[in-house]
Motif scaffolding. Structure first.
Motif, short mmCIF file in Angstrom:
data_model
loop_
_atom_site.label_atom_id
_atom_site.label_comp_id
_atom_site.label_asym_id
_atom_site.label_seq_id
_atom_site.Cartn_x
_atom_site.Cartn_y
_atom_site.Cartn_z
N HIS A 49 0.86 -1.19 0.00
CA HIS A 49 0.00 0.00 0.00
C HIS A 49 0.90 1.24 0.00
N GLY A 51 2.42 4.80 -0.13
CA GLY A 51 1.97 6.12 0.29
C GLY A 51 2.19 7.15 -0.79
N ARG A 99 -7.15 10.73 -0.22
CA ARG A 99 -5.99 10.58 -1.10
C ARG A 99 -6.45 10.82 -2.54
N GLU A 193 0.52 1.86 5.30
CA GLU A 193 1.05 2.70 4.23
C GLU A 193 2.57 2.61 4.16
N ASN A 195 5.80 4.22 2.95
CA ASN A 195 6.31 5.52 2.53
C ASN A 195 7.76 5.65 2.96
#
Length: 324
Positions: A49, A51, A99, A193, A195
């Motif tokens: 997933h 980011g 988002r 997330e 990232n």
């Protein structure tokens, strides 16, 4: 001095612990291999997933002014703005994240998204966080993050090669790669997330994993000089058992600190803390049940110093026939 109370030291692990860690490799190796393969499959099927750091676009986090967020209403209003496929998620008490994908038109188009969102939600929601990343920047972050992880692993391999013998370096790398793979699997399963903060978490886990492994390996190398006639599996068990108290203390104190961050650190740092908490468990497991038993198959016995006198006495911590 007379009259002073005697304070006994806290011992999480008894001194005479004799757990047969190496023997458990018949279970730990297949388990780790199975989980690693499952991670690879899930990574291809589900994926990470990513980011906004890696995908680009705009991320808006809002807090409901009345304390209760209506996700369905927010989703309808966000889709009405006509900015493409919008992802709306609820978090915490009254928190909502929106988002928005990358908009054609550059930075001005991304800024227009924020303006439209404020006009649609500012009456009922307080804007807590707004991030905008363009496609070019996100691509550079992907390259930089990947390169950083690869270079860190290569640097660690070189350091361990000089710090220990090659066999120990290979064993440490096996444990470290095991921890990285399982951490990625944790990201895939939980869909936390992924990232730039996640890259920092992975690099931190690499450091923690090596710290746990090097402590055991350093004791192993010390015992190999002292007990040259001891069977290697018993010597590896002794290495883990004699460092077990330190390992337990380090893991416990680190886990308690991370647990506090998970519970009270807020949404911004919760994902990092959860991943690190998982990493502490995995790194502790791999140091005892993966990287150390791997030394049995790497020929570390050839690294014993032939010019030092052998100590044929049996250490106290492995005397007796009791089994854990």
């Amino acid at each position: 001095m007379k009259g002073l109370p005697i304070v006994r030291l806290l011992r999480i692990v008894p001194d005479n612990t004799r757990i047969k860690f190496v023997r458990r490799r018949v279970f730990s190796f297949p388990f780790s291999a199975l989980v690693s393969v499952a991670t690879a499959v899930l990574l291809l099927v589900w994926g990470l997933h990513f980011g906004i750091d890696f995908t680009g676009g705009t991320l808006i986090e809002m807090q409901a002014r009345n304390g209760q967020a209506n996700v369905s209403v927010v989703r309808q209003a966000a889709n009405a703005i006509s900015v493409g496929e919008v992802e709306v998620q609820e978090f915490g008490a009254g928190g909502v994240s929106i988002r928005v994908p990358v908009q054609p038109g550059g930075e001005s188009a991304q800024g227009e998204v924020v303006t439209k969102a404020r006009a649609a939600f500012e009456k009922d929601y307080e804007f807590r966080r707004v991030e905008t990343v363009g496609p070019r920047v996100s691509g550079e972050l992907v390259q930089s993050g990947t390169l950083g992880v690869v270079l860190a692993i290569l640097a660690v391999m070189v350091y361990l090669w000089f710090r220990f013998e090659l066999q120990f370096a290979i064993g440490a790398i096996i444990g470290t790669m095991h921890d990285i793979v399982l951490t990625v699997g944790f990201f895939v399963i939980t869909q936390i997330e992924f990232n730039m903060t996640s890259i920092a978490a992975i690099l931190t886990i690499v450091g923690y994993s090596l710290n746990e492994t090097v402590v055991v390996f350093d004791r192993t190398r010390e015992l190999m000089r002292r007990y040259k006639t001891m069977p290697l599996d018993e010597l590896l068990d002794l290495s883990v058992n004699t460092t077990l108290s330190r390992t337990a203390m380090t893991a416990t104190t680190t886990a308690l600190s991370l647990l506090a961050l998970v519970l009270f650190g807020g949404e911004a740092i919760r994902g990092f803390a959860v991943v690190m908490l998982f990493g502490v468990v995995i790194c502790t497991y791999s140091a005892m049940f993966v990287s150390t038993p791997a030394l049995l198959y790497l020929g570390v016995r050839s690294g014993r110093m032939a010019d030092e006198p052998a100590d044929t006495s049996v250490p106290v911590s492995v005397q007796g026939t009791g089994k854990a």
